[in-house]
Design a protein around this motif. Structure first.
Motif, mmCIF file in Angstrom:
data_model
loop_
_atom_site.group_PDB
_atom_site.id
_atom_site.type_symbol
_atom_site.label_atom_id
_atom_site.label_comp_id
_atom_site.label_asym_id
_atom_site.label_seq_id
_atom_site.Cartn_x
_atom_site.Cartn_y
_atom_site.Cartn_z
ATOM 1 N N SER A 49 32.226 38.530 27.204
ATOM 2 C CA SER A 49 32.019 38.298 28.635
ATOM 3 C C SER A 49 31.587 36.871 28.938
ATOM 4 C CB SER A 49 30.979 39.277 29.189
ATOM 5 O OG SER A 49 31.463 40.584 29.124
ATOM 6 N N ALA A 50 30.752 36.287 28.087
ATOM 7 C CA ALA A 50 30.302 34.907 28.311
ATOM 8 C C ALA A 50 31.487 33.945 28.290
ATOM 9 C CB ALA A 50 29.275 34.506 27.252
ATOM 10 N N VAL A 51 32.399 34.143 27.350
ATOM 11 C CA VAL A 51 33.574 33.264 27.253
ATOM 12 C C VAL A 51 34.508 33.497 28.442
ATOM 13 C CG1 VAL A 51 35.548 32.582 25.833
ATOM 14 C CG2 VAL A 51 33.376 33.188 24.743
ATOM 15 N N GLU A 52 34.762 34.762 28.781
ATOM 16 C CA GLU A 52 35.634 35.066 29.921
ATOM 17 C C GLU A 52 35.077 34.475 31.213
ATOM 18 O OE1 GLU A 52 35.975 39.333 29.970
ATOM 19 O OE2 GLU A 52 37.715 39.301 28.642
ATOM 20 N N ASN A 58 35.303 27.863 35.327
ATOM 21 C CA ASN A 58 35.804 26.501 35.150
ATOM 22 C C ASN A 58 37.302 26.388 35.395
ATOM 23 O OD1 ASN A 58 33.438 24.749 34.097
ATOM 24 N ND2 ASN A 58 33.232 26.704 33.046
ATOM 25 N N GLU A 59 37.891 27.464 35.907
ATOM 26 C CA GLU A 59 39.307 27.518 36.291
ATOM 27 C C GLU A 59 40.260 27.185 35.155
ATOM 28 O OE1 GLU A 59 39.599 25.149 39.860
ATOM 29 O OE2 GLU A 59 38.328 26.548 40.979
ATOM 30 N N LEU A 60 39.906 27.631 33.939
ATOM 31 C CA LEU A 60 40.830 27.492 32.818
ATOM 32 C C LEU A 60 41.868 28.599 32.830
ATOM 33 C CD1 LEU A 60 38.587 25.495 31.793
ATOM 34 C CD2 LEU A 60 39.447 26.076 29.559
ATOM 35 N N ILE A 61 41.517 29.722 33.424
ATOM 36 C CA ILE A 61 42.489 30.802 33.626
ATOM 37 C C ILE A 61 42.380 31.279 35.066
ATOM 38 C CG2 ILE A 61 42.459 31.593 31.219
ATOM 39 C CD1 ILE A 61 40.865 34.094 32.345
ATOM 40 N N GLN A 62 43.450 31.880 35.533
ATOM 41 C CA GLN A 62 43.459 32.539 36.839
ATOM 42 C C GLN A 62 43.336 34.034 36.559
ATOM 43 O OE1 GLN A 62 46.587 31.025 39.538
ATOM 44 N NE2 GLN A 62 47.065 29.623 37.853
ATOM 45 N N ASP A 63 42.203 34.614 36.929
ATOM 46 C CA ASP A 63 41.954 35.998 36.528
ATOM 47 C C ASP A 63 42.881 37.002 37.208
ATOM 48 O OD1 ASP A 63 40.691 35.710 38.971
ATOM 49 O OD2 ASP A 63 38.920 36.856 38.390
ATOM 50 N N LEU A 65 46.056 36.657 37.168
ATOM 51 C CA LEU A 65 47.277 36.644 36.360
ATOM 52 C C LEU A 65 47.001 37.320 35.020
ATOM 53 C CD1 LEU A 65 48.625 33.032 37.016
ATOM 54 C CD2 LEU A 65 49.386 35.179 38.057
ATOM 55 N N TYR A 66 47.585 38.472 34.825
ATOM 56 C CA TYR A 66 47.325 39.267 33.623
ATOM 57 C C TYR A 66 47.603 38.480 32.342
ATOM 58 C CZ TYR A 66 47.780 42.702 29.955
ATOM 59 O OH TYR A 66 47.651 43.379 28.766
ATOM 60 N N ARG A 67 48.706 37.744 32.294
ATOM 61 C CA ARG A 67 49.063 37.052 31.048
ATOM 62 C C ARG A 67 48.013 36.032 30.646
ATOM 63 N NH1 ARG A 67 51.447 32.052 32.077
ATOM 64 N NH2 ARG A 67 51.907 31.735 34.273
ATOM 65 N N GLU A 68 47.352 35.410 31.607
ATOM 66 C CA GLU A 68 46.323 34.422 31.279
ATOM 67 C C GLU A 68 45.061 35.096 30.753
ATOM 68 O OE1 GLU A 68 45.686 31.355 34.163
ATOM 69 O OE2 GLU A 68 47.787 30.774 34.140
ATOM 70 N N THR A 69 44.641 36.171 31.403
ATOM 71 C CA THR A 69 43.472 36.919 30.942
ATOM 72 C C THR A 69 43.738 37.524 29.567
ATOM 73 O OG1 THR A 69 42.897 37.438 33.225
ATOM 74 C CG2 THR A 69 41.874 38.797 31.526
ATOM 75 N N HIS A 70 44.935 38.054 29.380
ATOM 76 C CA HIS A 70 45.327 38.672 28.113
ATOM 77 C C HIS A 70 45.345 37.639 26.983
ATOM 78 C CE1 HIS A 70 47.306 41.799 25.726
ATOM 79 N NE2 HIS A 70 48.132 40.863 25.295
ATOM 80 N N SER A 71 45.888 36.480 27.255
ATOM 81 C CA SER A 71 45.942 35.414 26.257
ATOM 82 C C SER A 71 44.532 34.975 25.857
ATOM 83 C CB SER A 71 46.718 34.227 26.822
ATOM 84 O OG SER A 71 46.756 33.177 25.907
ATOM 85 N N LEU A 72 43.663 34.787 26.841
ATOM 86 C CA LEU A 72 42.281 34.407 26.555
ATOM 87 C C LEU A 72 41.600 35.467 25.701
ATOM 88 C CD1 LEU A 72 39.793 32.575 26.993
ATOM 89 C CD2 LEU A 72 39.307 33.979 29.024
ATOM 90 N N ALA A 102 33.686 26.728 22.900
ATOM 91 C CA ALA A 102 34.512 25.838 23.710
ATOM 92 C C ALA A 102 35.860 26.509 23.933
ATOM 93 C CB ALA A 102 34.700 24.494 23.025
ATOM 94 N N ILE A 103 36.396 26.296 25.118
ATOM 95 C CA ILE A 103 37.718 26.799 25.481
ATOM 96 C C ILE A 103 38.547 25.575 25.854
ATOM 97 C CG2 ILE A 103 39.033 28.364 26.958
ATOM 98 C CD1 ILE A 103 36.178 29.557 27.717
ATOM 99 N N VAL A 104 39.735 25.463 25.266
ATOM 100 C CA VAL A 104 40.625 24.339 25.552
ATOM 101 C C VAL A 104 41.991 24.891 25.929
ATOM 102 C CG1 VAL A 104 41.756 22.269 24.634
ATOM 103 C CG2 VAL A 104 39.404 22.812 23.955
ATOM 104 N N ARG A 105 42.527 24.399 27.041
ATOM 105 C CA ARG A 105 43.865 24.794 27.487
ATOM 106 C C ARG A 105 44.722 23.545 27.555
ATOM 107 N NH1 ARG A 105 45.580 28.658 32.517
ATOM 108 N NH2 ARG A 105 47.798 28.139 32.498
#
Length: 145
Positions: A49-52, A58-63, A65-72, A102-105
């Motif tokens: 949950s902390a990473v999500e 920080n707008e690294l994913i658009q929640d 959009l399923y594919r972005e949440t799934h990939s994360l 750290a999360i990097v896109r």
């Protein structure tokens, strides 16, 4: 296809180095979106949950959009497997973690059709829930978006 940007390496560096130590990597960080955070817990869901939450805030994913949440989610799980040495459990095994993440896109390939990828890196400690009984650990997960 040659690799042009090592998003996994950047994620590991962001999770493990101090601000001073990162100074030489600032130019490479301009090519990606990234964020950093910390989490300590005996509860695996709190780590996830902390990473999500950091990725969404920080707008690294658009929640939406399923594919972005799934990939994360898959990148997080892969990183956790490294932290826990292949057994993704902490509290159930009387272990606790204290992690920086750290999360990097970014786009690690020259071909635009390869699209964006996301990397999640963890660096910190894992061990028995007794101060001084922990050791260093690291984990990295990378997934396409």
């Amino acid at each position: 296809m040659s690799q042009k940007l090592a998003i996994g390496k950047l994620a590991i560096l962001l999770a493990s180095l101090s601000e001073e130590e990162l100074a030489g990597f600032r130019p490479a960080l301009q090519e990606v979106k990234y964020c950093q955070g910390k989490v300590g817990s005996m509860n695996m869901q709190k780590v996830i949950s902390a990473v999500e939450t950091a990725a969404k805030r920080n707008e690294l994913i658009q929640d939406h959009l399923y594919r972005e949440t799934h990939s994360l989610y898959h990148a997080i799980l892969e990183g956790i497997e490294g932290v826990t040495r292949g057994k993704p459990a902490i509290g159930e095994m009387s272990r606790t973690v204290g992690l920086r993440f750290a999360i990097v896109r970014g786009r690690p390939y020259n071909e635009p059709q390869e699209g964006e990828w996301i990397a999640v890196a963890f660096y910190g400690t894992i061990g028995a829930p007794v101060k001084g009984a922990e050791h260093e650990t690291v984990g990295l997960g990378i997934n396409h978006i």
